[in-house]
Structure formats: C-alpha cells, structure tokens
Design a protein around this motif. Structure first.
Motif, PDB file in Angstrom:
ATOM      1  N   TYR A 129       5.707  13.959  -1.138  1.00  0.00           N
ATOM      2  CA  TYR A 129       6.449  12.856  -1.023  1.00  0.00           C
ATOM      3  C   TYR A 129       7.727  13.745  -1.136  1.00  0.00           C
ATOM      4  O   TYR A 129       7.888  14.542  -2.104  1.00  0.00           O
ATOM      5  CB  TYR A 129       6.537  11.219  -2.358  1.00  0.00           C
ATOM      6  CG  TYR A 129       7.428  10.421  -1.347  1.00  0.00           C
ATOM      7  CD1 TYR A 129       6.990   9.358  -0.640  1.00  0.00           C
ATOM      8  CD2 TYR A 129       8.611  10.316  -2.728  1.00  0.00           C
ATOM      9  CE1 TYR A 129       7.904   8.698  -0.835  1.00  0.00           C
ATOM     10  CE2 TYR A 129       9.656   9.955  -3.177  1.00  0.00           C
ATOM     11  CZ  TYR A 129       9.544   8.982  -1.521  1.00  0.00           C
ATOM     12  OH  TYR A 129      10.196   7.953  -1.933  1.00  0.00           O
ATOM     13  N   GLU A 155       1.359   4.434  -2.973  1.00  0.00           N
ATOM     14  CA  GLU A 155       0.926   5.687  -3.054  1.00  0.00           C
ATOM     15  C   GLU A 155       1.972   6.082  -3.003  1.00  0.00           C
ATOM     16  O   GLU A 155       2.034   7.564  -3.642  1.00  0.00           O
ATOM     17  CB  GLU A 155       0.457   5.851  -1.399  1.00  0.00           C
ATOM     18  CG  GLU A 155      -0.251   7.936  -0.385  1.00  0.00           C
ATOM     19  CD  GLU A 155      -0.995   7.420   0.803  1.00  0.00           C
ATOM     20  OE1 GLU A 155      -1.375   8.486   0.625  1.00  0.00           O
ATOM     21  OE2 GLU A 155      -0.007   6.604   1.757  1.00  0.00           O
ATOM     22  N   LYS A 180       1.519   6.991  -7.356  1.00  0.00           N
ATOM     23  CA  LYS A 180       0.480   7.590  -7.044  1.00  0.00           C
ATOM     24  C   LYS A 180       0.754   9.561  -6.545  1.00  0.00           C
ATOM     25  O   LYS A 180       0.884  10.004  -7.083  1.00  0.00           O
ATOM     26  CB  LYS A 180      -0.501   7.784  -6.206  1.00  0.00           C
ATOM     27  CG  LYS A 180      -1.469   6.086  -6.850  1.00  0.00           C
ATOM     28  CD  LYS A 180      -2.680   6.059  -5.965  1.00  0.00           C
ATOM     29  CE  LYS A 180      -3.554   6.788  -6.265  1.00  0.00           C
ATOM     30  NZ  LYS A 180      -4.849   6.146  -5.885  1.00  0.00           N
ATOM     31  N   LEU A 181       1.728   9.870  -5.982  1.00  0.00           N
ATOM     32  CA  LEU A 181       2.146  11.260  -5.123  1.00  0.00           C
ATOM     33  C   LEU A 181       3.051  11.403  -6.552  1.00  0.00           C
ATOM     34  O   LEU A 181       3.260  12.224  -6.527  1.00  0.00           O
ATOM     35  CB  LEU A 181       2.127  10.658  -3.614  1.00  0.00           C
ATOM     36  CG  LEU A 181       1.358  10.746  -2.463  1.00  0.00           C
ATOM     37  CD1 LEU A 181       2.684   9.898  -1.135  1.00  0.00           C
ATOM     38  CD2 LEU A 181       0.376  11.927  -2.524  1.00  0.00           C
ATOM     39  N   ILE A 183       5.736  10.538   3.302  1.00  0.00           N
ATOM     40  CA  ILE A 183       4.774  11.031   2.937  1.00  0.00           C
ATOM     41  C   ILE A 183       4.396  12.027   4.228  1.00  0.00           C
ATOM     42  O   ILE A 183       4.041  11.628   5.511  1.00  0.00           O
ATOM     43  CB  ILE A 183       3.617  10.124   3.029  1.00  0.00           C
ATOM     44  CG1 ILE A 183       4.153   8.735   1.979  1.00  0.00           C
ATOM     45  CG2 ILE A 183       2.883  10.374   2.164  1.00  0.00           C
ATOM     46  CD1 ILE A 183       3.034   7.754   1.481  1.00  0.00           C
ATOM     47  N   ALA A 224       0.698  -1.088   0.131  1.00  0.00           N
ATOM     48  CA  ALA A 224      -0.179   0.281   0.298  1.00  0.00           C
ATOM     49  C   ALA A 224       0.682   1.186  -0.343  1.00  0.00           C
ATOM     50  O   ALA A 224       0.635   2.516  -0.832  1.00  0.00           O
ATOM     51  CB  ALA A 224      -0.774  -0.211   1.159  1.00  0.00           C
ATOM     52  N   ALA A 225       1.740   0.997   0.604  1.00  0.00           N
ATOM     53  CA  ALA A 225       2.517   2.275   0.070  1.00  0.00           C
ATOM     54  C   ALA A 225       3.341   2.474  -0.893  1.00  0.00           C
ATOM     55  O   ALA A 225       3.662   3.597  -0.988  1.00  0.00           O
ATOM     56  CB  ALA A 225       3.645   2.675   1.814  1.00  0.00           C
ATOM     57  N   SER A 230      -5.540  14.778  -1.629  1.00  0.00           N
ATOM     58  CA  SER A 230      -5.546  13.776  -0.563  1.00  0.00           C
ATOM     59  C   SER A 230      -4.652  14.446   0.397  1.00  0.00           C
ATOM     60  O   SER A 230      -4.393  14.416   1.665  1.00  0.00           O
ATOM     61  CB  SER A 230      -4.603  12.759  -0.909  1.00  0.00           C
ATOM     62  OG  SER A 230      -3.367  13.066  -1.039  1.00  0.00           O
ATOM     63  N   TYR A 281      -4.869  13.845  -6.904  1.00  0.00           N
ATOM     64  CA  TYR A 281      -4.031  12.447  -6.131  1.00  0.00           C
ATOM     65  C   TYR A 281      -3.685  13.453  -5.309  1.00  0.00           C
ATOM     66  O   TYR A 281      -3.897  13.857  -4.166  1.00  0.00           O
ATOM     67  CB  TYR A 281      -3.812  11.594  -6.162  1.00  0.00           C
ATOM     68  CG  TYR A 281      -3.274  10.238  -4.861  1.00  0.00           C
ATOM     69  CD1 TYR A 281      -4.609  10.353  -4.605  1.00  0.00           C
ATOM     70  CD2 TYR A 281      -2.213  10.203  -4.192  1.00  0.00           C
ATOM     71  CE1 TYR A 281      -4.368   9.588  -3.514  1.00  0.00           C
ATOM     72  CE2 TYR A 281      -2.301   9.379  -3.671  1.00  0.00           C
ATOM     73  CZ  TYR A 281      -3.589   8.643  -2.987  1.00  0.00           C
ATOM     74  OH  TYR A 281      -3.353   8.075  -1.700  1.00  0.00           O
ATOM     75  N   ARG A 282      -2.083  14.412  -5.590  1.00  0.00           N
ATOM     76  CA  ARG A 282      -1.700  14.944  -5.173  1.00  0.00           C
ATOM     77  C   ARG A 282      -3.037  15.887  -3.281  1.00  0.00           C
ATOM     78  O   ARG A 282      -3.003  16.290  -2.295  1.00  0.00           O
ATOM     79  CB  ARG A 282      -0.418  15.448  -4.981  1.00  0.00           C
ATOM     80  CG  ARG A 282       0.678  14.883  -4.820  1.00  0.00           C
ATOM     81  CD  ARG A 282       1.957  15.321  -5.644  1.00  0.00           C
ATOM     82  NE  ARG A 282       1.641  16.294  -6.509  1.00  0.00           N
ATOM     83  CZ  ARG A 282       2.329  16.084  -8.184  1.00  0.00           C
ATOM     84  NH1 ARG A 282       2.219  14.782  -7.901  1.00  0.00           N
ATOM     85  NH2 ARG A 282       1.708  16.869  -8.576  1.00  0.00           N
ATOM     86  N   SER A 322       2.440  10.793   7.458  1.00  0.00           N
ATOM     87  CA  SER A 322       1.516  10.847   7.518  1.00  0.00           C
ATOM     88  C   SER A 322       2.632   9.151   7.026  1.00  0.00           C
ATOM     89  O   SER A 322       1.696   8.026   8.097  1.00  0.00           O
ATOM     90  CB  SER A 322       1.089  11.180   6.149  1.00  0.00           C
ATOM     91  OG  SER A 322       0.275   9.306   5.447  1.00  0.00           O
ATOM     92  N   THR A 323       3.240   8.546   6.710  1.00  0.00           N
ATOM     93  CA  THR A 323       4.576   7.112   6.644  1.00  0.00           C
ATOM     94  C   THR A 323       5.112   7.769   6.471  1.00  0.00           C
ATOM     95  O   THR A 323       6.159   8.233   5.502  1.00  0.00           O
ATOM     96  CB  THR A 323       3.809   6.763   5.502  1.00  0.00           C
ATOM     97  OG1 THR A 323       2.058   6.661   5.476  1.00  0.00           O
ATOM     98  CG2 THR A 323       4.621   5.815   5.260  1.00  0.00           C
TER      99      THR A 323
END
Length: 272
Positions: free
Chosen positions: A38, A20, A23-24, A107, A16-17, A34, A30-31, A56-57
């Motif tokens: 990144y 993501e 996508k970023l 992120i 998942a990371a 959300s 998406y940026r 976030s991550t």
C-alpha cells in the motif's frame, strides 16, 4: 431499485478496500501472501504511475485530492479500467498515516525481479542485505541508493520486507526507482561467479578505510545488520572489506548512515 443495488455494492467495495488497506498496513504475512503493498500520497501515486506499476486498487477522495496532476491520473486510471474506490474524506482519513491526508492512495503489486534477470552492470552498484533492525533506516538507505544511481537491493533470505509501510514512507518515493531481488546465498554465490562480481563488505576489521579503496566496476556492497554486523555467510560473499574510520567513542553507525557513506564513496570513485 437499480440505484439501491449499486449503492449496496459500492458500500461493500468500500468496506472491503478499507479492510484490505488495514491488513496491508499491519500484517506482513498478508503482504507476502498477497504480493501486494500500500502506498499513500501524491508523490508515491505519481511515481507508481510513471514506473508503470500494476495497480490492484486505486483509492481516492474527491474532496481531499486537490493536486491537478494526481486528479488527472486518477481519471485516466479509471478510464483504463483500474479498479477504483471513491472514499469520503472521513473514510480516507481512517486509513491515512500522514499528518495531512492527500486524498489518493493505491494498492500495488510488489515489483520483485528475479536474480538471473538482473545485471551487475545496471546502475552504479547493488546493495546486499540479509537483515535490518529499523525499517526507517532501510527506507533512508533506499533514498541514498537512488540518489547516487544505484541499481537496487539484493535481499538474501526472507527477513527483510522492502514493502513495509515504514520503509515505503521513509524512501520518499525512491522505492519506485530501485529494483528488489529476493534470493538465497547459494544462488547469489553462483550469480556472482558467473558475472565476475566483486563483493565488498563493510566491517571494522576492513583492511582499508572506505576512501582508500579502489572499488571495482561490478561491485556488490554487502552491509550487515546494525547491531551484529556482517554474518559469516555475508562475509563469504566478500573479496574485500573496508572500514569506516571513527575516532570518537561510538563503535558503530546505523545502517542508513554507514551505507550512505559507502554509497557516496562508490559514487566519488566512479566519477574519477
């Protein structure tokens, strides 16, 4: 059995990371939706921590990450509850866009500031932009603004994405020491009037050359897109126009060069 469940959960978190991050990297919509962006590399990671940005991550590779300070900050972040994903070197290299993968990335929440909450007296000046052609040039301009003590950027409309990966990369960490405001022309007009700001635009038809003008204290430097120059709405923000002298055959400079010349002229004037 517990180890198997944890292993499956870890694999899901990694997958998942990584998705993501991709996508970023590639999807501005998406940026924007959300509110995330990144960053990669020790310099950016340390700067984000120093500025207290919301992570976030956090992603890292134990084998690739060799910088002692970054390793220490990763440990501290994990202990404080920041969601952290451990990657293999191969997994980290998949998302790395640098010549040499540093082993740490994050992120982050996009740190926007609302226009009513900023002051024209903050920093040396603010830069007003409506559009830019090159994200790399914008990143370079961010570096210059930070270097001369500029407060940040007021972005009118939705064309500019300061958290585009190319902007972030070109800013070399300066993006974390600048403020970013998104607003409209009508809101900016009202804010300028209530704060007694002076809009100074860069234009070939400026009445004075950039080094012959006495820049007021609450200056907003208004810069146009590289090819088209100032739009009519941008010109309406300006009380004065200055020009950059060019004696050769070139009829324009890119945003990073033109903006940097003007920012350093503001710096020189302020130091008198």
């Amino acid at each position: 059995m517990t180890g198997t469940r944890n292993s499956g959960r870890d694999r899901h978190c990694v997958k998942a990371a990584l998705a993501e991050v991709e996508k970023l990297h590639s999807d501005r919509n998406y940026r924007q939706a959300s509110g995330l962006f990144y960053v990669e590399g020790v310099r950016n990671f340390v700067s984000a921590i120093d500025r207290g940005l919301d992570i976030s991550t956090l992603l890292f590779s134990e084998k690739l990450l060799t910088a002692p300070l970054a390793r220490k900050l990763v440990r501290q972040s994990r202990r404080s509850g920041v969601p952290t994903v451990s990657l293999t070197p191969e997994q980290f290299r998949r998302i790395s866009h640098t010549p040499r993968a540093s082993g740490v990335s994050a992120i982050l929440r996009q740190p926007w500031v609302e226009l009513p909450k900023v002051s024209p007296q903050t920093g040396l000046c603010w830069v007003v932009l409506e559009s830019v052609r090159s994200p790399g040039n914008f990143g370079s301009l961010i570096r210059t603004s930070e270097a001369i003590g500029g407060a940040g950027f007021i972005l009118v409309g939705g064309r500019i994405d300061p958290f585009d990966p190319n902007v972030v990369r070109a800013s070399m960490g300066s993006i974390f020491r600048q403020a970013f405001v998104r607003t409209t022309f009508s809101q900016l007009h009202r804010w300028m009037r209530s704060n007694h700001c002076c809009g100074v635009g860069a234009s070939p038809d400026g009445a004075a050359e950039l080094h012959q003008f006495d820049y007021p204290r609450s200056t907003l430097l208004v810069l146009g897109e590289e090819r088209r120059g100032l739009t009519p709405q941008q010109r309406n923000l300006c009380q004065h126009f200055v020009r950059i002298p060019m004696v050769g055959k070139a009829d324009s400079l890119n945003l990073a060069v033109a903006g940097s010349l003007l920012l350093y002229e503001l710096y020189r004037t302020a130091k008198k």
